[in-house]
Design an enzyme around this catalytic site. Structure first.
Site, PDB file in Angstrom:
ATOM      1  N   THR A 105      40.213  37.654  48.600  1.00  0.00           N
ATOM      2  CA  THR A 105      40.331  37.538  47.561  1.00  0.00           C
ATOM      3  C   THR A 105      38.298  38.491  47.734  1.00  0.00           C
ATOM      4  O   THR A 105      37.835  37.551  48.325  1.00  0.00           O
ATOM      5  CB  THR A 105      40.244  36.732  46.733  1.00  0.00           C
ATOM      6  OG1 THR A 105      41.800  36.135  46.675  1.00  0.00           O
ATOM      7  CG2 THR A 105      39.066  36.195  45.302  1.00  0.00           C
ATOM      8  N   LYS A 180      42.198  38.938  40.088  1.00  0.00           N
ATOM      9  CA  LYS A 180      42.664  37.719  41.039  1.00  0.00           C
ATOM     10  C   LYS A 180      41.315  36.516  40.198  1.00  0.00           C
ATOM     11  O   LYS A 180      41.830  35.600  39.941  1.00  0.00           O
ATOM     12  CB  LYS A 180      42.137  38.408  42.274  1.00  0.00           C
ATOM     13  CG  LYS A 180      42.267  37.255  43.099  1.00  0.00           C
ATOM     14  CD  LYS A 180      43.388  36.173  43.125  1.00  0.00           C
ATOM     15  CE  LYS A 180      43.821  35.016  44.533  1.00  0.00           C
ATOM     16  NZ  LYS A 180      43.681  35.516  45.342  1.00  0.00           N
TER      17      LYS A 180
END
Length: 296
Positions: A105, A180
């Site tokens: 991420t 995300k």
């Protein structure tokens, strides 16, 4: 650009960063028949993986030169930059046609930069962060949100199907990371709600486990309540996903939201709460560790 690899059982795939999440992913790639190569900062911590057949390399670049596809799962955007752009990095050694998949991420802007640099080297890059935690990684049921070119996405599909259950391309480079950020913003408010609700149940004299059994089957049910809520009640704060990594994600989400003129108050509250928890010694907890803030 050179043709992309046909990824099928028996082909070499590399994984850079062998932490909690990546270990489950490695196991599932091996189960699907891929020959898995690996690199992480500390070889000693990977002794069990090596004993189980992982082919070790001493740098990300050495690994990249030996495989058809590289998956990176590291901690922070600075780590992504190091493993791709550093002196012994992936981009300096990957063969033309290599598929580069960053599942960290990270910042959408870095995903865009990586895609451009990969294309200049005759490679293809995807940003493909995941959701589902350590449980999803072990069970091969991760949600994988992907940004990048359609042909690269299709080439990577066999790898994604080995590791995940819900797999979607959301758009060009950076779209996976933006998705995300949406995911983490939802979780930010939800995990606080679970912790507060269980603290309320405790103070009201209720059996928290019985409460979870009931409300977990209704509209409140979901991973944060049914899995992490159970861990809260059991006093299990071991990391499936570290608090300090969650704070990193929330910081990226806040920055991206601010650039778009959004004032996300629940996100800001979550950052404040998790920052206090980290400063109180909970940095290495799993995100369910936030429950301890309501016990003090």
């Amino acid at each position: 650009m050179p043709s992309l690899p046909t990824l099928k059982p028996g082909r070499p795939v590399g994984v850079v960063g062998l932490g909690i999440m990546a270990r489950g992913m490695v196991a599932n790639l091996k189960k699907a028949g891929f020959v898995v190569h690996g690199f992480s900062r500390t070889r000693e911590k990977c002794a069990d993986l090596i004993a189980d057949g992982l082919i070790w390399h001493d740098s990300p670049g050495e690994l990249a030169a030996a495989v058809d596809a590289v998956i990176t799962m590291v901690g922070y955007p600075t780590d992504v930059e190091e493993v791709y752009f550093g002196d012994q990095g992936i981009l300096g050694a990957a063969r033309p046609g290599t598929l580069l998949i960053d599942m960290t991420t990270s910042a959408p802007s870095l995903a865009e930069r990586l895609a451009e640099a990969a294309a200049a080297k005759g490679c293809a890059a995807l940003d493909a962060p995941v959701s589902g935690g350590d449980v999803g990684a072990r069970n091969g049921t991760l949600a994988i949100m992907v940004g990048g070119a359609e042909d690269a996405f299709e080439a990577a599909r066999p790898l994604f199907e080995a590791m995940g259950q819900t797999i979607a391309r959301l758009g060009p480079a950076g779209a996976g990371q933006h998705t995300k950020m949406v995911n983490q913003t939802v979780i930010a408010g939800t995990i606080l709600g679970v912790a507060e609700a269980l603290a309320y149940a405790d103070k009201a004299g209720l059996d928290q486990s019985a409460v979870l059994d009931v409300i977990g089957q209704g509209a409140a049910g979901g991973f944060q309540l049914n899995v992490l809520g159970k861990r809260m009640v059991e006093g299990d704060f071991a990391p499936g996903f570290f608090v300090h990594h969650f704070l990193k994600d929330l910081g990226i989400a806040q920055q991206e939201a601010g650039q778009r003129g959004l004032d996300l108050k629940a996100l800001k509250l979550a950052i404040a709460q998790f920052t206090r928890h980290a400063q109180a010694g909970g940095r290495e907890d799993g995100t369910q560790g936030i429950y301890q803030s309501y016990l003090r």
